[in-house]
Design an enzyme around this catalytic site. Sequence first.
Site, PDB file in Angstrom:
ATOM      1  N   ARG A  45      -2.193   6.544  -4.193  1.00 18.61           N
ATOM      2  CA  ARG A  45      -2.781   7.404  -3.193  1.00 18.61           C
ATOM      3  C   ARG A  45      -2.084   7.270  -1.838  1.00 18.61           C
ATOM      4  O   ARG A  45      -2.252   8.081  -0.975  1.00 18.61           O
ATOM      5  CB  ARG A  45      -4.264   7.023  -3.044  1.00 18.61           C
ATOM      6  CG  ARG A  45      -5.123   7.563  -4.170  1.00 18.61           C
ATOM      7  CD  ARG A  45      -6.512   6.988  -4.127  1.00 18.61           C
ATOM      8  NE  ARG A  45      -6.594   5.874  -5.058  1.00 18.61           N
ATOM      9  CZ  ARG A  45      -7.717   5.132  -5.173  1.00 18.61           C
ATOM     10  NH1 ARG A  45      -8.756   5.351  -4.392  1.00 18.61           N
ATOM     11  NH2 ARG A  45      -7.761   4.150  -6.045  1.00 18.61           N
ATOM     12  N   GLY A  46      -1.286   6.217  -1.680  1.00 20.62           N
ATOM     13  CA  GLY A  46      -0.751   5.859  -0.369  1.00 20.62           C
ATOM     14  C   GLY A  46       0.129   6.886   0.317  1.00 20.62           C
ATOM     15  O   GLY A  46       0.282   6.851   1.536  1.00 20.62           O
ATOM     16  N   ASP A 102       4.930   5.534  -0.324  1.00 15.63           N
ATOM     17  CA  ASP A 102       4.525   5.027   0.986  1.00 15.63           C
ATOM     18  C   ASP A 102       5.355   3.802   1.394  1.00 15.63           C
ATOM     19  O   ASP A 102       5.991   3.787   2.434  1.00 15.63           O
ATOM     20  CB  ASP A 102       3.012   4.730   1.041  1.00 15.63           C
ATOM     21  CG  ASP A 102       2.544   3.774  -0.061  1.00 15.63           C
ATOM     22  OD1 ASP A 102       3.349   3.429  -0.949  1.00 15.63           O
ATOM     23  OD2 ASP A 102       1.368   3.364  -0.025  1.00 15.63           O
ATOM     24  N   ASP A 105       7.982  -2.313  -1.710  1.00 14.03           N
ATOM     25  CA  ASP A 105       7.698  -3.724  -1.425  1.00 14.03           C
ATOM     26  C   ASP A 105       8.502  -4.582  -2.423  1.00 14.03           C
ATOM     27  O   ASP A 105       9.688  -4.821  -2.203  1.00 14.03           O
ATOM     28  CB  ASP A 105       6.182  -3.909  -1.565  1.00 14.03           C
ATOM     29  CG  ASP A 105       5.690  -5.285  -1.192  1.00 14.03           C
ATOM     30  OD1 ASP A 105       6.229  -5.883  -0.266  1.00 14.03           O
ATOM     31  OD2 ASP A 105       4.741  -5.783  -1.837  1.00 14.03           O
ATOM     32  N   LYS A 133      10.161  -2.881   2.790  1.00 16.10           N
ATOM     33  CA  LYS A 133      10.116  -4.321   3.101  1.00 16.10           C
ATOM     34  C   LYS A 133      11.179  -4.995   2.247  1.00 16.10           C
ATOM     35  O   LYS A 133      10.869  -5.571   1.193  1.00 16.10           O
ATOM     36  CB  LYS A 133       8.745  -4.902   2.716  1.00 16.10           C
ATOM     37  CG  LYS A 133       7.560  -4.393   3.494  1.00 16.10           C
ATOM     38  CD  LYS A 133       6.365  -5.297   3.173  1.00 16.10           C
ATOM     39  CE  LYS A 133       5.078  -4.546   3.110  1.00 16.10           C
ATOM     40  NZ  LYS A 133       3.960  -5.351   2.587  1.00 16.10           N
ATOM     41  N   PHE A 154       1.506  -7.261   5.945  1.00 13.56           N
ATOM     42  CA  PHE A 154       0.650  -6.336   5.215  1.00 13.56           C
ATOM     43  C   PHE A 154       0.198  -5.255   6.174  1.00 13.56           C
ATOM     44  O   PHE A 154      -0.407  -5.536   7.208  1.00 13.56           O
ATOM     45  CB  PHE A 154      -0.548  -7.056   4.580  1.00 13.56           C
ATOM     46  CG  PHE A 154      -1.188  -6.218   3.522  1.00 13.56           C
ATOM     47  CD1 PHE A 154      -0.640  -6.168   2.244  1.00 13.56           C
ATOM     48  CD2 PHE A 154      -2.297  -5.437   3.795  1.00 13.56           C
ATOM     49  CE1 PHE A 154      -1.200  -5.359   1.258  1.00 13.56           C
ATOM     50  CE2 PHE A 154      -2.869  -4.631   2.821  1.00 13.56           C
ATOM     51  CZ  PHE A 154      -2.313  -4.592   1.553  1.00 13.56           C
ATOM     52  N   VAL A 155       0.523  -4.002   5.857  1.00 16.29           N
ATOM     53  CA  VAL A 155       0.269  -2.910   6.793  1.00 16.29           C
ATOM     54  C   VAL A 155      -0.744  -1.909   6.237  1.00 16.29           C
ATOM     55  O   VAL A 155      -0.937  -1.813   5.023  1.00 16.29           O
ATOM     56  CB  VAL A 155       1.578  -2.169   7.166  1.00 16.29           C
ATOM     57  CG1 VAL A 155       2.520  -3.085   7.921  1.00 16.29           C
ATOM     58  CG2 VAL A 155       2.266  -1.597   5.926  1.00 16.29           C
ATOM     59  N   ASP A 161      -3.651   1.698   2.533  1.00 16.89           N
ATOM     60  CA  ASP A 161      -4.950   1.022   2.593  1.00 16.89           C
ATOM     61  C   ASP A 161      -4.878  -0.498   2.481  1.00 16.89           C
ATOM     62  O   ASP A 161      -3.894  -1.057   2.023  1.00 16.89           O
ATOM     63  CB  ASP A 161      -5.823   1.498   1.423  1.00 16.89           C
ATOM     64  CG  ASP A 161      -5.346   0.914   0.085  1.00 16.89           C
ATOM     65  OD1 ASP A 161      -4.166   1.109  -0.255  1.00 16.89           O
ATOM     66  OD2 ASP A 161      -6.141   0.229  -0.588  1.00 16.89           O
ATOM     67  N   ARG A 167      -7.072   3.998   5.527  1.00 13.77           N
ATOM     68  CA  ARG A 167      -6.078   5.040   5.218  1.00 13.77           C
ATOM     69  C   ARG A 167      -6.043   6.107   6.305  1.00 13.77           C
ATOM     70  O   ARG A 167      -5.048   6.798   6.489  1.00 13.77           O
ATOM     71  CB  ARG A 167      -6.415   5.740   3.894  1.00 13.77           C
ATOM     72  CG  ARG A 167      -6.253   4.879   2.658  1.00 13.77           C
ATOM     73  CD  ARG A 167      -6.360   5.762   1.421  1.00 13.77           C
ATOM     74  NE  ARG A 167      -6.573   5.012   0.198  1.00 13.77           N
ATOM     75  CZ  ARG A 167      -5.610   4.473  -0.554  1.00 13.77           C
ATOM     76  NH1 ARG A 167      -4.361   4.619  -0.203  1.00 13.77           N
ATOM     77  NH2 ARG A 167      -5.892   3.818  -1.655  1.00 13.77           N
TER      78      ARG A 167
END
Length: 179
Positions: A45-46, A102, A105, A133, A154-155, A161, A167
């Site tokens: 969903r990001g 999004d 990582d 990242k 952690f963003v 989210d 969000r």
Amino acid sequence: MPTRPYVIDEMISAKAIAARIEALCREIQAEFEGTNKLTVVGLLRGSFVFIADLVRELDLPIEVDFLEASSYGDGTESSREVRILKDLRGAIEGRDVLVVEDIVDTGHTLHHVSNLLLSREPARLKTIALLDKPSRREVDMKADWIGFEIPDEFVVGYGIDFAQRNRNLPFIGKVRFTS
Ligand code: IMP
């Protein structure tokens, strides 16, 4: 719901995000100039806020589709095992595809999704991630376009989210635990 109290410190402003998207879209536009078969694929969903802003900056005849892959659950650590929870509605064989993520990582999600979509034989597959990242990478994966490279924090915000919260923040902020 997050279990520990935290505050959010702004890291990338809404204005900086908008300016970066404008610049990225000029490059994407040049890459796909003349296409009439581009599907922009948002990874749920990001990426829902990012893809909404991105497609409105693109003056190309596009279709939009979505795919949902499993991610962090309710914590701040990747599960590494990627599962497809919702597949595309449309076929992509012979089409141009732009995958919108999004954050890259560990890289497992984009790696898995790219390989899955490549197996469907698109004409061209490109990837874009708002955030990267690189220090967290576990597989060799780099998006074709990156909005911002960030440190190992952690963003949240701008669609991203923490345990389904935050969000709707218009900026990207980093989570700082207060206890
Ligand atoms: P990867 O498979 O480890 O590259 O993780 C990709 C996914 O993990 C992203 O699409 C996000 O949903 C989630 N993720 C990674 N870092 C963060 C973060 O800092 N905040 C929230 N979600 C994150």
